[in-house]
Motif scaffolding. Sequence first.
Motif: not given
Length: 362
Positions: A313-331
């Motif tokens: 809608x804003x004409x800006x680049x969408x750089x990517x989507x990142x998942x949520x998972x337990x290992x991200x928090x643990x790490x």
Amino acid sequence: MALDKQTITSELGRVGLPDGGDLVSRDMIRALTIDGGTVRFVIEAPDAATAARMEPIRAAAVDIVRAIDGVTDVSAVLTAHSAPKSAPAGAGDAPPSLKVGRHPTPQAGPVRVAGVDRILAIGSGKGGVGKSTVSSNLAVALARQGRRVGLLDADIYGPSQPRMMGVNKRPGSPDGKRIIPLQAHGVTMMSIGLMVDPAKAVVWRGPMLMGALQQMLGQVEWGELDVLIIDLPPGTGDVQLTLAQKTELTGAVIVSTPQDVALLDARKAMDMFRTLKTPILGLVENMSTFHCPHCGEETQIFGHGGVAHEAEALGLPFLGALPIDLQTRVSGDAGVPVAAGEGPVADAYAALARRFIDGGMA
């Protein structure tokens, strides 16, 4: 059987180092790529002196990878992390005698940070969207792809990067003026959290915040960097204003979760950067989806696609989507960002880092 990074990394983990550990456990492998039967990677030594002694290690790494079924050619480059040119030996061992948190010194306008090619501000407009997690993992992912990366934790009141990057050593200052940053996972990093008592609250007014930020940009010996990532605090306050007005920024990257409440504040952050004439380089959707580790079912806890729609809608680049998972928090709690390892989330950060590199942002 198709080659994969996990197989190659596992074999490289067999290459021991004279002073203990191996190439993988010591986090020396960068920019590992597979193209058909051709494998390329970089071995990054901590300094030039160590690199000069590691040619037998490089040769051993080439031999062990070449022996893997399906590998037809191997290219391994030996490099050294760029240390600050003026940092004397042992400088990181002495506590700095300078005072951090003074009033800012006058300057005529935005200035460059010596030795740094690009400066990216990572903002969100609000807390709780994982901006610091994205900043640290993006920094590590870029370093693993061969970029020279710095990470500045500009959240003065709530610095989290020392914990997330696994560092707690106090930076050195050989002369009470220059600050020698620390190294972690191939990244040069600095945080106010390394300079103050972690158990004490930082109770500073705006001028002291601005002075501290000015010091961490201008007095830290960052060395030669391709990109410096600045993890901003939540909101649109003094730190953001000072950074945009006093530093030559390449641009800002906005991190948000997909739901409407987070996007409300992300829009405010974008409006702030526009007002300050800082280019907005794109948007990242964090916590985009969750895969149950037990049954594999996908759940979109915070919705999905809201940031992509906002970018469109804003004409800006969408750089990517990142998942949520337990290992991200643990790490993150363990001080080893998930991007430093292997798996779906590490792959997502590697893809995000590649977009930054291909887009000329890093």
